[in-house]
Design a protein around this motif. Structure first.
Motif, mmCIF file in Angstrom:
data_model
loop_
_atom_site.group_PDB
_atom_site.id
_atom_site.type_symbol
_atom_site.label_atom_id
_atom_site.label_comp_id
_atom_site.label_asym_id
_atom_site.label_seq_id
_atom_site.Cartn_x
_atom_site.Cartn_y
_atom_site.Cartn_z
ATOM 1 N N GLU A 1 40.807 -9.012 -62.031
ATOM 2 C CA GLU A 1 42.139 -9.117 -61.435
ATOM 3 C C GLU A 1 43.252 -8.955 -62.457
ATOM 4 O OE1 GLU A 1 39.529 -9.699 -58.794
ATOM 5 O OE2 GLU A 1 39.527 -11.244 -60.301
ATOM 6 N N VAL B 1 44.111 -8.040 -39.222
ATOM 7 C CA VAL B 1 44.489 -6.946 -40.121
ATOM 8 C C VAL B 1 43.233 -6.178 -40.539
ATOM 9 C CG1 VAL B 1 45.415 -6.390 -42.407
ATOM 10 C CG2 VAL B 1 46.557 -8.119 -40.970
ATOM 11 N N GLU C 1 48.337 -16.869 -48.242
ATOM 12 C CA GLU C 1 48.895 -17.615 -47.114
ATOM 13 C C GLU C 1 50.376 -17.943 -47.328
ATOM 14 O OE1 GLU C 1 46.708 -20.449 -44.567
ATOM 15 O OE2 GLU C 1 47.796 -21.941 -45.729
ATOM 16 N N THR D 1 46.021 -18.311 -40.579
ATOM 17 C CA THR D 1 45.953 -17.266 -41.602
ATOM 18 C C THR D 1 44.657 -16.485 -41.471
ATOM 19 O OG1 THR D 1 47.304 -18.568 -43.087
ATOM 20 C CG2 THR D 1 45.973 -16.839 -44.089
ATOM 21 N N HIS E 1 44.954 -14.165 -38.579
ATOM 22 C CA HIS E 1 45.843 -13.041 -38.908
ATOM 23 C C HIS E 1 45.115 -12.027 -39.808
ATOM 24 C CE1 HIS E 1 49.377 -10.803 -40.225
ATOM 25 N NE2 HIS E 1 48.900 -10.933 -41.459
ATOM 26 N N LEU E 2 44.483 -12.538 -40.848
ATOM 27 C CA LEU E 2 43.806 -11.634 -41.789
ATOM 28 C C LEU E 2 42.648 -10.907 -41.111
ATOM 29 C CD1 LEU E 2 43.874 -13.804 -45.051
ATOM 30 C CD2 LEU E 2 45.279 -11.790 -44.524
ATOM 31 N N LEU F 1 39.508 -23.938 -47.877
ATOM 32 C CA LEU F 1 40.333 -24.685 -48.831
ATOM 33 C C LEU F 1 41.752 -24.133 -48.938
ATOM 34 C CD1 LEU F 1 37.901 -25.261 -51.811
ATOM 35 C CD2 LEU F 1 39.167 -27.036 -50.571
ATOM 36 N N TYR F 2 41.877 -22.815 -48.792
ATOM 37 C CA TYR F 2 43.165 -22.195 -49.090
ATOM 38 C C TYR F 2 43.846 -21.577 -47.871
ATOM 39 C CZ TYR F 2 41.714 -22.715 -53.956
ATOM 40 O OH TYR F 2 41.329 -23.236 -55.162
ATOM 41 N N ASN F 3 43.139 -21.535 -46.740
ATOM 42 C CA ASN F 3 43.685 -20.813 -45.592
ATOM 43 C C ASN F 3 43.556 -21.607 -44.307
ATOM 44 O OD1 ASN F 3 44.159 -17.967 -46.833
ATOM 45 N ND2 ASN F 3 42.107 -18.588 -47.515
ATOM 46 N N THR F 4 44.638 -21.655 -43.563
ATOM 47 C CA THR F 4 44.613 -22.306 -42.255
ATOM 48 C C THR F 4 43.923 -21.368 -41.260
ATOM 49 O OG1 THR F 4 46.706 -21.297 -41.680
ATOM 50 C CG2 THR F 4 46.811 -23.485 -42.679
ATOM 51 N N PHE G 1 48.362 -10.248 -50.079
ATOM 52 C CA PHE G 1 47.679 -10.112 -51.360
ATOM 53 C C PHE G 1 48.604 -9.452 -52.384
ATOM 54 C CE2 PHE G 1 42.938 -10.776 -50.996
ATOM 55 C CZ PHE G 1 43.025 -11.535 -49.840
ATOM 56 N N LEU H 1 38.144 -9.560 -47.404
ATOM 57 C CA LEU H 1 39.314 -9.927 -48.201
ATOM 58 C C LEU H 1 38.945 -11.097 -49.092
ATOM 59 C CD1 LEU H 1 42.021 -9.635 -45.406
ATOM 60 C CD2 LEU H 1 41.727 -8.116 -47.387
ATOM 61 N N THR H 2 38.972 -10.844 -50.391
ATOM 62 C CA THR H 2 38.682 -11.920 -51.335
ATOM 63 C C THR H 2 39.815 -11.976 -52.341
ATOM 64 O OG1 THR H 2 37.545 -10.438 -52.864
ATOM 65 C CG2 THR H 2 36.193 -11.575 -51.233
ATOM 66 N N ARG H 3 40.123 -13.176 -52.830
ATOM 67 C CA ARG H 3 41.213 -13.285 -53.791
ATOM 68 C C ARG H 3 40.791 -12.786 -55.155
ATOM 69 N NH1 ARG H 3 43.677 -19.000 -53.022
ATOM 70 N NH2 ARG H 3 44.973 -18.378 -54.790
ATOM 71 N N ARG H 4 39.523 -12.966 -55.476
ATOM 72 C CA ARG H 4 39.020 -12.426 -56.746
ATOM 73 C C ARG H 4 37.776 -11.619 -56.419
ATOM 74 N NH1 ARG H 4 37.831 -17.539 -60.268
ATOM 75 N NH2 ARG H 4 36.420 -17.751 -58.493
ATOM 76 N N SER H 5 37.496 -10.587 -57.174
ATOM 77 C CA SER H 5 36.306 -9.808 -56.882
ATOM 78 C C SER H 5 35.092 -10.716 -57.076
ATOM 79 C CB SER H 5 36.225 -8.596 -57.803
ATOM 80 O OG SER H 5 35.993 -9.016 -59.106
ATOM 81 N N ASP I 1 34.189 -13.148 -55.093
ATOM 82 C CA ASP I 1 34.295 -14.405 -54.351
ATOM 83 C C ASP I 1 33.758 -14.252 -52.935
ATOM 84 O OD1 ASP I 1 35.446 -15.812 -56.379
ATOM 85 O OD2 ASP I 1 37.487 -15.737 -55.593
ATOM 86 N N VAL J 1 52.479 -15.765 -40.467
ATOM 87 C CA VAL J 1 51.585 -16.840 -39.982
ATOM 88 C C VAL J 1 52.377 -18.126 -39.851
ATOM 89 C CG1 VAL J 1 49.484 -15.872 -40.942
ATOM 90 C CG2 VAL J 1 50.776 -17.521 -42.297
ATOM 91 N N ILE K 1 37.569 -14.576 -47.560
ATOM 92 C CA ILE K 1 38.390 -15.355 -46.619
ATOM 93 C C ILE K 1 38.008 -14.911 -45.207
ATOM 94 C CG2 ILE K 1 40.726 -15.868 -45.833
ATOM 95 C CD1 ILE K 1 41.709 -14.992 -48.622
#
Ligand SMILES: Cc1cc2nc3c(=O)[nH]c(=O)nc-3n(C[C@H](O)[C@H](O)[C@H](O)COP(=O)(O)OP(=O)(O)OC[C@H]3O[C@@H](n4cnc5c(N)ncnc54)[C@H](O)[C@@H]3O)c2cc1C
Lengths: 790, 283
Positions: A723, B273, A781, B266, B269-270, B260-263, A659, B186-190, B192, A790, B195
């Motif tokens: 953000e 973490v 990713e 990933t 792994h996340l 859509l954005y993560n295999t 991130f 874990l989110t890319r935008r608050s 959302d 990964v 993930i």
């Protein structure tokens, strides 16, 4: 003239933070967007769109839809083609650019997922959508060309057989001997950069209401658009109407970013159907349609190289750019412009001589791409600045120092770049110095080092840029596009002494109206509240190009200034006649006619205006007051007038999650004369936010069959307030001498540089971990992959 | 986009809502906060004949503490939970999680019951029901039944609720002494969907963890208890070695699916973490 005077002093609004007059109206919900305008007897349209990226339309059955409740009319591509002739999106100055005839509604073949194949017109939009579901389309799916890297392979099907191959356009630049320079260079760095396709997401989607009055053969189109005169010409041509029988009205427009400056097939269809039916037809793209039919942009794969000597002086750039534009080159501006700009702008801020560039623009079965805010700039800047940082790193030079050695010297103008761009006067070094001071570059580097010891990975990224603004006719006109390269301003003195200004440039939320009012008020000598600005109506406003390529202030503002001077001179002549004094000794200040030397108030402007309008009988027989004036301005000194600037980004990368936290962003830019600092700063901030969107969040994701996977606001990630980092803005002012006003554009520089700054900051943070990312957007990713996690 | 036409009735009582559900079995939908249903209608992903609006059934909007449990009415808004002093005192993870659901405007309308009934695999509340060992009261014309959350979620948007049933209330057993819990996502935008996200609870006696429950969301077709990881942590102090073993278990526990954005890799792994960070918070 500057001696202290007892009376009124000259004042100017140029350079003042004047709040934009329309903000209050828009906030109060009193905007007049297309959807706010209701016409009697209007009907609503819904489109049936291809679910396939590429398919033959074997059979289309409209019977069930025709019988559905509320339905008034249904049509296929053939039906719509009776009213709208097809177009080809090419221009002659892009030699070799080819495209196929495009119809408002597909005839026999759909070429991207989302292309309209039929249209339903009903009493309400809901009924139209219900009926659209009843349209039966028998498709024969064809192989879709989605990957631009294989679009030119012999095994790949050709989308338009008549064109021979999938190559739309190619262009090269070769200053000569470039390979030798690379061979002999002290250092060569190279990298591959990928840019995700994205789109400009407007709060107000594309919207049109077209009303055709058969008795007068008059078409009135309410359209959310940036270039109403261009659209008038196009409607006239493709609906076979005299231009004077078309009126395009673009009142309030809820964001555009270049999205609303193109010809969209569905909008052409609506105008055509209005003509066929003789009734007003309304259509508003819903969000799903916006994602699959608004133009996309920025899908590029760039391989680039940079050579330096041992002192870190840039010797040469080499660029290989591949871009996919969808199945058609978009009309009338063409889809060659973005790649062309990448070729033109790469290396732009730097002093070097040798350049080899190669551009390939290919067709694909995806949504068509075209000009979106900062056209090509974000790509050119990211490639250039990415290589610059890499070279600095290899030479163990501080990135700021590397730039100092290579940016074109501030006293080295006029300058012609390796790609052939002509710069009047730029201020890269002054901007760099100011930026480093503003951000406390040294302090930040020290903080970065200290935190690194604690396992916190922060990075600083710089990105110098140039921005194409105030274009001359060389942008489009020379290629045969009927897009005005000038703009006009008409000023009318009202009997109250207030002024109505009609301008050819348009407003989409950026404050054009406020800017024009400031210029007019300053030039005439009246309070800014006494100026009322009218934009966006081809029956009313002077012919002009509209708002794009950061031209509204530089071109439209200059026309307003010239008109203001003329009106003022005419007012003073009137006052002179009234006062029986010499006009040369008079001035107009704060709506008062004053003695120019002493400032003594002689006559209120309102009184002069009253006499001019109602009592000309009291004036000398030979004197006619001229209280309406028009002036036009086209920039002819340079192909483009360049704005320059530099950005910096400070980020923290969480190396466990990938991130990126944006900590702060700085920008110093030079757009010449700043008419309204508030508006300019917010243009830059908004532009930076949009650039950050491309760098971190936004991408139109497709699968291998050409299906757009994320066509909703939940799945397509636009940047949001939470953000965004704090953005600090600074200015250097080098007015352009091509106009009296001296203003250059400021609308795109933010977007141009932000992705590069963020990329460099991320890579700076990752540098001690020998990881590097060059594929935008920089998702967690992708960063984790670069880190080998990964 | 416009929703297809549908009939609409505002239910004046729970009984009426159940009667309508029964009459229109399969073709009616409960409308609670509308924050998921209305978008689905507008996208024409759902075309019910009838909407039964329960948004005015205040009897279903409450947060009640009893001797053994906290009872939350199905119509309780996300924002009610976010602001409840009882929730904050007893289950601070729910207060934290509420604040991560979408944005304030959506939280003001969206309901806990709607979120659980919808069973979006990326939503916070369904996972919370697993981590906190909640049970759910379902109502229908046939009467009421109470089911453990553990057996409620069946797959993507799939639950054990029958077509004529609706969710009435959510029951959360009061925490045993020494219970610690942590929440994160874990989110890319608050705002959302995450993930990956998780609730972790455990009882702590001395430094030793027991009764560990770990529920993940956003990683698979439904919220999941990470049973392997739970076992790996039970009886340990949550030390580095135990966390590493728990992390290793997540591969089998979660078997993530791509978004859509993560295999899957990933997401795994996340999730690992995140797990380590949450266990650290139990201290
Ligand atoms: C932009 C946006 C972002 C969001 N982000 C998140 C997020 O991050 N996390 C998250 O968890 N959610 C998120 N949501 C969804 C939101 O939390 C919804 O409010 C919730 O999922 C559904 O609750 P509702 O009350 O709105 O239900 P509704 O939309 O009214 O109904 C949803 C479904 O549940 C059924 N239903 C509702 N109540 C009952 C009941 N009592 N009994 C039986 N069936 C019932 C309905 O029939 C329907 O099928 C988001 C929504 C939006 C619009």
């Amino acid at each position: 003239m500057n001696a202290p005077v007892p009376g009124l002093k000259p004042t100017t609004y140029i350079g003042q933070d004047v709040p934009r007059p329309n903000a209050k109206r828009l906030l109060a919900g009193r905007g007049q967007y297309v959807d706010d305008i209701r016409l009697p007897r209007e009907l609503h349209a819904a489109f049936v769109r291809s679910p396939h990226a590429h398919a033959k339309i074997v059979h289309l059955n409209l019977d069930a839809a025709r019988k559905a409740k509320g339905v008034f009319w249904c049509g296929s591509g053939v039906d719509v083609a009776r009213a709208v002739s097809p177009w080809v999106g090419v221009l002659t100055h892009f030699k070799g650019l080819k495209s196929a005839p495009q119809y408002a509604v597909a005839l026999e073949r759909a070429t991207w997922q989302g292309e309209a194949v039929a249209v339903v017109v009903a009493q309400t939009r809901a009924q139209a959508e219900d009926a659209a579901q009843l349209v039966e389309v028998d498709y024969d799916p064809l192989p879709a060309v989605t990957n631009m890297e294989t679009a030119l392979d012999p095994a790949t099907p050709v989308i338009h057989a008549d064109l021979g191959d999938n190559l739309a356009f190619t262009r090269g630049v070769d200053t000569g001997g470039v390979q030798d320079v690379f061979a002999g260079a002290h250092l060569v760095v190279e990298d591959t950069f990928r840019f995700g396709r994205h789109t400009g997401v407007c709060l107000e989607p594309r919207a049109i209401t077209a009303d055709f009055n058969p008795s007068e053969q008059q078409l009135t189109v309410y359209l959310g658009n940036q270039a109403p005169h261009m659209m008038r010409d196009i409607f006239a041509k493709h609906l076979d109407l005299p231009e004077s029988h078309v009126r395009v009205i673009s009142r309030d427009v809820g964001g555009s970013f270049g999205i609303k400056v193109h010809v969209y097939p569905d909008e052409m269809a609506i105008a055509g159907i209005a003509k066929l039916l003789g009734r007003p037809i309304r259509y508003l793209a819903d969000r799903l349609e916006s994602f699959s039919t608004d133009i996309h942009a920025r899908e590029h794969l760039v391989k680039a190289k940079l050579a330096t000597d041992k002192d870190g002086r840039i010797l040469a750039f080499e660029l290989d750019d591949l871009t996919g534009i969808g199945p058609y080159s978009v009309y009338p501006r063409t889809s060659a412009v973005e790649g062309n700009q990448v070729v033109n702008l790469t290396g732009g801020p730097y002093d070097f001589k040798h350049y080899l560039a190669n551009l390939k623009v290919v067709f694909q079965n995806k949504t068509p791409t075209c000009q979106y805010r900062a056209v090509g700039h974000p790509i050119a800047v990211a490639v250039t600045e990415g290589l610059v940082d890499l070279a600095a790193q290899k030479l163990r030079l501080d990135p700021a120092e590397f730039r100092r050695r290579n940016l074109i010297a501030d006293d080295n103008y006029p300058y012609t770049s390796a790609s052939g761009l002509k710069f009047e006067a730029l201020s890269h070094h002054a901007c760099l110095d100011k930026l480093l001071k503003l951000m406390d570059y040294k302090g930040l580097r020290a903080e970065q080092q200290a935190l690194r010891a604690k396992g916190i990975h922060r990075g600083i990224g710089l990105a110098a840029l140039i921005e194409v603004t105030n274009p001359s006719a060389l942008f489009y006109g020379v290629g045969g596009a009927r897009i005005s390269a000038q703009d006009g301003c008409t000023l009318r003195l009202e009997p109250t002494g207030w002024v109505t200004a009609l301008t050819g440039v348009t407003e989409q939320g950026q404050g054009t109206e406020g800017m024009i009012a400031q210029v007019v008020a300053s030039a005439v000598g009246i309070p800014v509240e006494h100026v009322r600005v009218i934009t966006g109506d081809t029956d009313v406003t002077p012919y002009g190009g509209g708002t794009w390529a950061s031209r509204a202030a530089g071109i439209g503002g200059e026309a307003a200034l010239m008109a203001g001077h003329t009106l003022k001179a005419n007012i003073l002549a009137l006052a002179a006649a009234i006062l029986t004094r010499d006009a040369a000794g008079l001035d107009l200040r704060a709506a008062q006619i004053v003695d120019a030397a002493t400032g003594e108030v002689l006559l209120p402007l309102a009184e002069a205006a009253r006499i001019g309008q109602y009592r000309p009988d009291t004036l000398p027989r030979a004197f006619q007051p001229e209280l309406t004036v028009s002036r036009q301005y086209g920039q002819r000194d340079w192909p483009f007038v360049f704005t320059n600037g530099i950005q910096a980004s400070y980020v923290e990368v969480d190396t466990d999650t990938g991130f990126v936290k944006l900590l702060k962003h700085w920008m110093v830019e030079d757009c010449g004369t700043i008419i309204n600092p508030l508006l300019v700063d917010e243009q830059l901030r908004g532009g930076i936010a949009q650039g950050i969107g491309g760098a971190l969040f936004e991408e139109c994701l497709y699968d291998d069959t050409g299906q757009l996977l994320n066509a909703t606001m939940a799945d397509y990630l636009v940047p949001m307030a939470a953000e965004m980092p704090d953005m600090v803005i600074g200015h250097v002012c080098t007015p352009t001498k091509s106009s009296e006003l001296g203003a250059k554009g400021a609308g795109e520089a933010g977007t141009a540089g932000a992705p590069a700054a963020v990329m460099n900051a991320i890579n700076d943070a990752l540098s001690t971990l020998s990881a590097r990312v060059t594929e935008q957007p920089f998702t967690p990713e992708r960063i984790l992959r670069a880190l080998g996690k990964v | 986009m416009k929703a297809p036409s549908f009939a609409y009735e505002r239910a004046e009582s729970l009984a009426r809502a159940c009667a309508l559900l029964h009459q229109h079995a399969g073709n009616a939908r409960i409308l609670a906060g509308g924050q998921s249903l209305i978008p689905a209608l507008n996208l024409r992903l759902s075309q019910p004949d009838l909407l039964i609006d329960i948004s005015q059934l205040n009897e279903l909007r409450h947060i009640t503490v009893t001797a053994t449990e906290l009872v939350v009415g199905a119509l309780t808004r996300h924002a009610d939970i976010e602001r409840s002093a009882d929730v904050k005192r007893l289950f601070p993870v729910l207060t934290q999680a509420a604040a991560q659901i979408a944005h304030p405007a959506i939280r003001n309308r969206g309901t806990m019951g709607g979120s659980i009934a919808l069973a979006d695999p990326a939503a916070e509340w369904p996972a919370a029901t697993l981590a906190l060992d909640m049970s759910l009261t379902l109502a229908s014309e046939r009467g009421e039944r109470r089911v453990p959350a553990d057996s409620f979620f069946k797959g993507i948007y799939e639950t054990g609720m029958a077509q004529d049933e609706m969710l009435k209330s959510i029951h959360i057993p009061l925490p045993a002494a020494g219970t610690r819990s942590a929440f994160g996502e874990l989110t890319r935008r608050s705002g959302d969907y995450a993930i990956t996200g998780a609730f972790v609870t455990a009882r702590k006696s001395g430094a030793t963890l027991s009764a560990t429950r770990i529920a993940f969301f956003g990683v698979a077709g439904q919220p999941l208890l990470a049973r392997g990881a739970m076992a790996a942590l039970d009886g340990t102090t949550g030390d580095a070695a135990a966390v590493a073993r728990a992390q290793a278990c997540l591969a089998a526990d979660l078997d993530p699916i791509a978004d859509l954005y993560n295999t899957p890799a990933t997401k795994l792994h996340l999730s690992r973490v995140l797990l380590a960070r949450l266990v650290a918070q139990l201290a």
